[in-house]
Motif scaffolding. Structure first.
Motif, mmCIF file in Angstrom:
data_model
loop_
_atom_site.group_PDB
_atom_site.id
_atom_site.type_symbol
_atom_site.label_atom_id
_atom_site.label_comp_id
_atom_site.label_asym_id
_atom_site.label_seq_id
_atom_site.Cartn_x
_atom_site.Cartn_y
_atom_site.Cartn_z
ATOM 1 N N ASN A 76 0.821 -1.214 0.000
ATOM 2 C CA ASN A 76 0.000 0.000 0.000
ATOM 3 C C ASN A 76 0.850 1.258 0.000
ATOM 4 O O ASN A 76 0.542 2.236 -0.685
ATOM 5 C CB ASN A 76 -0.961 0.023 1.199
ATOM 6 C CG ASN A 76 -2.083 -0.984 1.030
ATOM 7 O OD1 ASN A 76 -2.405 -1.396 -0.088
ATOM 8 N ND2 ASN A 76 -2.682 -1.393 2.138
ATOM 9 N N THR A 77 1.937 1.240 0.762
ATOM 10 C CA THR A 77 2.829 2.411 0.821
ATOM 11 C C THR A 77 3.421 2.704 -0.549
ATOM 12 O O THR A 77 3.381 3.847 -1.022
ATOM 13 C CB THR A 77 3.976 2.160 1.834
ATOM 14 O OG1 THR A 77 3.402 1.870 3.109
ATOM 15 C CG2 THR A 77 4.894 3.362 1.940
ATOM 16 N N LEU A 78 3.945 1.674 -1.198
ATOM 17 C CA LEU A 78 4.587 1.886 -2.504
ATOM 18 C C LEU A 78 3.587 1.994 -3.652
ATOM 19 O O LEU A 78 3.976 2.248 -4.787
ATOM 20 C CB LEU A 78 5.599 0.767 -2.774
ATOM 21 C CG LEU A 78 6.828 0.770 -1.864
ATOM 22 C CD1 LEU A 78 7.723 -0.423 -2.153
ATOM 23 C CD2 LEU A 78 7.615 2.066 -2.001
ATOM 24 N N SER A 79 2.306 1.810 -3.342
ATOM 25 C CA SER A 79 1.255 2.004 -4.330
ATOM 26 C C SER A 79 0.592 3.369 -4.171
ATOM 27 O O SER A 79 -0.253 3.753 -4.966
ATOM 28 C CB SER A 79 0.182 0.914 -4.208
ATOM 29 O OG SER A 79 0.744 -0.354 -4.462
ATOM 30 N N SER A 80 0.968 4.097 -3.113
ATOM 31 C CA SER A 80 0.359 5.401 -2.847
ATOM 32 C C SER A 80 0.861 6.445 -3.841
ATOM 33 O O SER A 80 1.712 6.176 -4.680
ATOM 34 C CB SER A 80 0.641 5.839 -1.405
ATOM 35 O OG SER A 80 2.028 6.054 -1.231
ATOM 36 N N THR A 81 0.342 7.651 -3.705
ATOM 37 C CA THR A 81 0.606 8.722 -4.674
ATOM 38 C C THR A 81 2.091 9.006 -4.880
ATOM 39 O O THR A 81 2.542 9.226 -5.989
ATOM 40 C CB THR A 81 -0.108 10.020 -4.224
ATOM 41 O OG1 THR A 81 -1.468 9.715 -3.980
ATOM 42 C CG2 THR A 81 -0.011 11.086 -5.277
ATOM 43 N N GLY A 82 2.855 9.002 -3.797
ATOM 44 C CA GLY A 82 4.284 9.303 -3.923
ATOM 45 C C GLY A 82 4.503 10.772 -4.229
ATOM 46 O O GLY A 82 3.812 11.615 -3.694
ATOM 47 N N PRO A 83 5.416 11.106 -5.140
ATOM 48 C CA PRO A 83 6.219 10.152 -5.929
ATOM 49 C C PRO A 83 7.412 9.603 -5.152
ATOM 50 O O PRO A 83 7.855 10.198 -4.185
ATOM 51 C CB PRO A 83 6.690 11.020 -7.108
ATOM 52 C CG PRO A 83 6.774 12.410 -6.546
ATOM 53 C CD PRO A 83 5.674 12.510 -5.526
ATOM 54 N N PHE A 84 7.899 8.458 -5.628
ATOM 55 C CA PHE A 84 9.054 7.800 -5.025
ATOM 56 C C PHE A 84 10.092 7.475 -6.092
ATOM 57 O O PHE A 84 9.755 7.243 -7.248
ATOM 58 C CB PHE A 84 8.647 6.474 -4.363
ATOM 59 C CG PHE A 84 7.607 6.603 -3.290
ATOM 60 C CD1 PHE A 84 7.912 7.166 -2.065
ATOM 61 C CD2 PHE A 84 6.317 6.140 -3.503
ATOM 62 C CE1 PHE A 84 6.945 7.274 -1.072
ATOM 63 C CE2 PHE A 84 5.337 6.236 -2.524
ATOM 64 C CZ PHE A 84 5.646 6.816 -1.303
ATOM 65 N N THR A 85 11.343 7.435 -5.644
ATOM 66 C CA THR A 85 12.417 6.879 -6.468
ATOM 67 C C THR A 85 12.869 5.615 -5.745
ATOM 68 O O THR A 85 13.228 5.676 -4.563
ATOM 69 C CB THR A 85 13.590 7.863 -6.609
ATOM 70 O OG1 THR A 85 13.104 9.046 -7.257
ATOM 71 C CG2 THR A 85 14.724 7.262 -7.426
ATOM 72 N N VAL A 86 12.788 4.489 -6.440
ATOM 73 C CA VAL A 86 13.158 3.213 -5.821
ATOM 74 C C VAL A 86 14.416 2.669 -6.490
ATOM 75 O O VAL A 86 14.474 2.530 -7.711
ATOM 76 C CB VAL A 86 12.015 2.176 -5.950
ATOM 77 C CG1 VAL A 86 12.439 0.833 -5.364
ATOM 78 C CG2 VAL A 86 10.750 2.685 -5.258
ATOM 79 N N PHE A 87 15.415 2.406 -5.664
ATOM 80 C CA PHE A 87 16.622 1.734 -6.137
ATOM 81 C C PHE A 87 16.367 0.246 -5.872
ATOM 82 O O PHE A 87 16.527 -0.239 -4.751
ATOM 83 C CB PHE A 87 17.851 2.270 -5.398
ATOM 84 C CG PHE A 87 18.083 3.739 -5.656
ATOM 85 C CD1 PHE A 87 18.600 4.174 -6.866
ATOM 86 C CD2 PHE A 87 17.740 4.704 -4.699
ATOM 87 C CE1 PHE A 87 18.795 5.530 -7.120
ATOM 88 C CE2 PHE A 87 17.933 6.053 -4.940
ATOM 89 C CZ PHE A 87 18.455 6.469 -6.154
ATOM 90 N N ALA A 88 15.906 -0.438 -6.903
ATOM 91 C CA ALA A 88 15.356 -1.784 -6.752
ATOM 92 C C ALA A 88 16.396 -2.877 -7.001
ATOM 93 O O ALA A 88 16.873 -3.029 -8.129
ATOM 94 C CB ALA A 88 14.191 -1.958 -7.727
ATOM 95 N N PRO A 89 16.708 -3.656 -5.974
ATOM 96 C CA PRO A 89 17.635 -4.777 -6.182
ATOM 97 C C PRO A 89 16.987 -5.850 -7.062
ATOM 98 O O PRO A 89 15.833 -6.205 -6.864
ATOM 99 C CB PRO A 89 17.873 -5.322 -4.774
ATOM 100 C CG PRO A 89 17.334 -4.290 -3.825
ATOM 101 C CD PRO A 89 16.270 -3.561 -4.579
ATOM 102 N N THR A 90 17.744 -6.342 -8.001
ATOM 103 C CA THR A 90 17.266 -7.441 -8.851
ATOM 104 C C THR A 90 17.351 -8.752 -8.067
ATOM 105 O O THR A 90 17.942 -8.802 -6.977
ATOM 106 C CB THR A 90 18.131 -7.562 -10.119
ATOM 107 O OG1 THR A 90 19.479 -7.841 -9.709
ATOM 108 C CG2 THR A 90 18.094 -6.290 -10.959
ATOM 109 N N ASN A 91 16.798 -9.811 -8.631
ATOM 110 C CA ASN A 91 16.920 -11.137 -8.006
ATOM 111 C C ASN A 91 18.386 -11.508 -7.815
ATOM 112 O O ASN A 91 18.770 -12.077 -6.784
ATOM 113 C CB ASN A 91 16.229 -12.195 -8.867
ATOM 114 C CG ASN A 91 14.721 -12.008 -8.918
ATOM 115 O OD1 ASN A 91 14.141 -11.265 -8.129
ATOM 116 N ND2 ASN A 91 14.077 -12.665 -9.855
ATOM 117 N N ALA A 92 19.210 -11.168 -8.817
ATOM 118 C CA ALA A 92 20.648 -11.475 -8.731
ATOM 119 C C ALA A 92 21.293 -10.723 -7.570
ATOM 120 O O ALA A 92 22.217 -11.241 -6.923
ATOM 121 C CB ALA A 92 21.333 -11.118 -10.051
#
Length: 197
Positions: A76-92
């Motif tokens: 819910n937090t990351l689906s909210s209006t934001g905006p956000f910048t996410v540094f997203a780790p990959t599966n690797a």
């Protein structure tokens, strides 16, 4: 005299047939005009860009991250209006952690620790790759920013790559930039970054 009469009669027939063709053409144009008026304009369907969680869920390289976000109740937090910048780790990136770390973090009793780690990868505001590079250059090669978790990360250049240094001195390289979401942007990173706690 007969020849002249035949010519006049023939000319009359030709003119009459031309007149008929013209009438047929007009009739055809009227029918065409009527048929084109009946055609309705096609309905325009807007395709909405998914939010950060939706984008991550739609990319198989982020399946571990999505599982972690669900376990930490951050959907819910990351689906909210934001905006956000996410540094997203990959599966690797998650695979680089010591064996068993991910499984341990996904346990209910470690939810607070998992939440801290995940929110350490999120910055309030939308920062495209160009904004990040400009901020690094404007700050003598190092740009520090606070994460949603509360602790800071430092961004710097290593050749053409943007590198993130975490609170423990660990480093991660941004390997994919500017993945658009309706409530911000995702930059994929090759290593999980860790807060002090």
């Amino acid at each position: 005299m007969k020849k002249i009469l035949m010519l006049i009669t023939g000319a009359g027939l030709v003119l009459a047939s031309c007149g008929q063709e013209k009438k047929d053409t007009n009739a055809t144009e009227e029918v065409y005009a009527e048929s084109t008026m009946e055609v309705e304009a096609p309905e325009v369907v807007e395709v909405q860009t998914p939010n950060i969680v939706g984008v991550a869920a739609g990319n198989e390289n982020f399946s571990t991250l999505v599982a972690a976000v669900k376990a930490a109740d951050l959907v819910n937090t990351l689906s909210s209006t934001g905006p956000f910048t996410v540094f997203a780790p990959t599966n690797a990136a998650f695979d680089k952690l010591p064996a068993g770390t991910v499984d341990t973090l996904l346990k209910a009793e470690n939810k607070a620790m998992l939440t801290d780690i995940l929110t350490y990868h999120v910055v309030a505001g939308k920062y495209m790759a160009g904004d990040v590079v400009a901020a690094i250059k404007a700050n003598n090669g190092k740009f520090m920013t606070n994460t949603v978790m509360g602790e800071g990360i430092t961004l710097m250049m290593d050749g053409e790559n943007v590198v993130i240094q975490d609170a423990k001195g660990g480093k991660s390289v941004i390997i994919m930039t500017d993945v658009a979401a309706s409530n911000g942007v995702i930059h994929a990173i090759d290593t999980v970054i860790m807060p002090k706690g």
